[in-house]
Design a protein around this motif. Structure first.
Motif, short mmCIF file in Angstrom:
data_model
loop_
_atom_site.label_atom_id
_atom_site.label_comp_id
_atom_site.label_asym_id
_atom_site.label_seq_id
_atom_site.Cartn_x
_atom_site.Cartn_y
_atom_site.Cartn_z
N LEU A 1 0.82 -1.22 0.00
CA LEU A 1 0.00 0.00 0.00
C LEU A 1 0.85 1.26 0.00
N PRO A 2 0.49 2.24 -0.82
CA PRO A 2 1.17 3.53 -0.73
C PRO A 2 0.61 4.30 0.47
N PHE A 3 1.40 5.19 1.03
CA PHE A 3 0.95 5.97 2.17
C PHE A 3 -0.09 7.01 1.75
N GLY A 4 -1.13 7.15 2.55
CA GLY A 4 -2.11 8.20 2.36
C GLY A 4 -3.12 8.02 1.25
N LYS A 5 -3.14 6.84 0.61
CA LYS A 5 -4.09 6.63 -0.48
C LYS A 5 -5.18 5.67 -0.01
N LEU A 6 -6.41 6.18 0.04
CA LEU A 6 -7.57 5.38 0.45
C LEU A 6 -7.92 4.42 -0.68
N GLN A 7 -8.05 3.13 -0.34
CA GLN A 7 -8.38 2.12 -1.35
C GLN A 7 -9.51 1.24 -0.85
N LYS A 8 -10.31 0.77 -1.76
CA LYS A 8 -11.36 -0.21 -1.42
C LYS A 8 -10.65 -1.52 -1.09
N LEU A 9 -11.03 -2.12 0.04
CA LEU A 9 -10.40 -3.38 0.47
C LEU A 9 -11.12 -4.53 -0.20
N GLU A 10 -10.41 -5.21 -1.08
CA GLU A 10 -10.96 -6.35 -1.81
C GLU A 10 -9.99 -7.51 -1.71
N LEU A 11 -10.31 -8.46 -0.85
CA LEU A 11 -9.45 -9.64 -0.67
C LEU A 11 -10.19 -10.88 -1.11
#
Length: 67
Positions: free
Chosen positions: A57-67
């Motif tokens: 994950l990059p710092f500070g980037k909001l991402q949808k969690l899809e596992l």
């Protein structure tokens, strides 16, 4: 659910935030010590995948969690 990696400063470590669909904070834990009670969030059995995602994950980037 969304995930964001927050950069720590000086002696403060990096943290991970898990947020729900309304962006309300539901979990907050150190990036180097993954959350212990993953079943509470429907992520049981996905510890390895979550660890790999946290590492990439990059710092500070909001991402949808899809596992």
């Amino acid at each position: 659910m969304y995930i964001i990696k927050v950069k720590g400063k000086a002696k403060i470590p990096d943290y991970i935030q898990l947020r729900d669909e309304k962006f309300v904070l539901i979990a907050y834990f150190r990036a180097d010590r993954p959350l212990q009670k993953l079943e509470k969030f429907g992520l049981e059995g996905k510890e390895t995948e979550l660890k790999k995602l946290i590492d990439s994950l990059p710092f500070g980037k909001l991402q949808k969690l899809e596992l």
